[in-house]
Design an enzyme around this catalytic site. Sequence first.
Site, mmCIF file in Angstrom:
data_model
loop_
_atom_site.group_PDB
_atom_site.id
_atom_site.type_symbol
_atom_site.label_atom_id
_atom_site.label_comp_id
_atom_site.label_asym_id
_atom_site.label_seq_id
_atom_site.Cartn_x
_atom_site.Cartn_y
_atom_site.Cartn_z
ATOM 1 N N PRO A 2 -76.940 31.409 3.855
ATOM 2 C CA PRO A 2 -76.418 32.168 2.735
ATOM 3 C C PRO A 2 -75.656 31.579 1.578
ATOM 4 C CG PRO A 2 -75.115 32.533 4.674
ATOM 5 C CD PRO A 2 -76.025 31.404 4.900
ATOM 6 N N GLU A 3 -76.005 30.615 0.868
ATOM 7 C CA GLU A 3 -75.389 30.398 -0.445
ATOM 8 C C GLU A 3 -76.513 30.577 -1.461
ATOM 9 O OE1 GLU A 3 -72.662 27.042 -0.628
ATOM 10 O OE2 GLU A 3 -72.079 27.351 1.445
ATOM 11 N N LYS A 54 -75.865 35.086 -5.289
ATOM 12 C CA LYS A 54 -75.890 35.311 -3.854
ATOM 13 C C LYS A 54 -76.447 36.682 -3.479
ATOM 14 C CE LYS A 54 -72.158 32.794 -2.434
ATOM 15 N NZ LYS A 54 -70.855 32.580 -1.758
ATOM 16 N N ASN A 183 -69.250 27.820 0.549
ATOM 17 C CA ASN A 183 -68.347 26.816 1.096
ATOM 18 C C ASN A 183 -68.916 25.399 1.110
ATOM 19 O OD1 ASN A 183 -65.741 26.361 1.933
ATOM 20 N ND2 ASN A 183 -66.258 26.484 4.107
#
Length: 401
Positions: A2-3, A54, A183
């Site tokens: 998920p990025e 996103k 992140n």
Amino acid sequence: MPEGPELHLGSLYVNKMCAGVVFTGPVRKSEVSKSPDVPFTCEAYRITASSRGKEVKLTLTPMKSDDSKQRSKAGQADQAMDVVFRFGMSGYFRFTSEDELPKHSHLRFYSKETTCRVLSFVDTRRFGSWQANGTWQPDRGPCLMFEYESFRKNVVTHLSDRAFDRPICEVLLNQKYFNGIGNYLRAEILFRLNIPPFVPARSVLEGLESEDLCENEKPLKTEIKDEKASDRVKTVKEETGDLLRLCHTVPLEVVNQGGKGYDPKKEDYSEFKAWLQCYYVDGMKSLRDHNGRTMWFNGDPGPMAPKDLKSPKAKKRAKKTEDHDYTDKKKGAKGGSKSTPKKKVVKQETKTAKKEIEKSEEMVSPQKKKRPAARGRKTSSAEPAAGPEKRSGRVTRQSSK
DNA sequence: CGTCCACGTCTAC
DNA sequence: TAGACCTGGACGG
């Protein structure tokens, strides 16, 4: 998955796998899911996907049919519907046969084939979400991969926003301005420019132009037009570009690798792993930011680094020892509170215990142990993609002044 | 067995 | 600025 890059790769996956496939019937949701129903039923429809930062949007498009006159046939859709997804920590799409449904498949689209196949939104942890008749979330900024110019402008023209009072590493996770950064990307991007993560964001960003100087002119030297003093500040990195440009190019590197980006379970994860230069890399440092997220970096953490060590670890330890207080030699012993101005040791020993420890020690990569198989140290890369010490000191991107 | 950690938002005190 | 929301893999005992 998920990025930003993973979301985009997800949309490419859907478009590739579902090209030419006709879907039918209702969209079905798993029993356990708490996300809303998707009230769409159609004899024959197609699915296409697009991404923005996103988020991923699926468009369900009913196919024309002869009996389109009787369209009102009991709730059959005759209008396209968008469904907008966010992936949380573990979401992704998979197109499989009906009997190979992945575990944690929470939203399903069934094909109209003799051997039915299913497009699943899979999400182990269920932090992901979707919205029927959805739109791009209004508070999220432009996509930094595919709306680059407006992304830049959005940042540059809002630098007075209090949001930019925070450390740059935390601002990079603010989706209002950096829609697509997560992140691992914030770590990789700051690492490449050698920007200390806990430096005030505004000081890093002010002075950057709305337009990307790098893109138009290669010579770049032709910036003579404006040499009023701040020459130094606007000296764009010839090779790499400024921070905003890297917020664009670094995610695109992941997209261009193909594969699926960050997905430790996949075999082709090794390529992504080798691509990482900082995030979870052996020898790098890490600190919890003010939101409890682990920031990976190299060198100086910067002036706004969290002082208080309120790591989850500390909390747990506190719980355990809160009765037998005098056993708490813990590890705080070593730090040596040399210049602690306030001797006032607050009751919450956990939080204040080590407020003045040497930065260096507590922030060296926490886990010495083996890491999860998928995250092992860079394997046989002859050239470990620029070792830490190799860079330290160089290219000192003087953040603020 | 238990603890810690994980690619991200959300909303409640 | 905490937690809540979840599952599961890696480790430690």
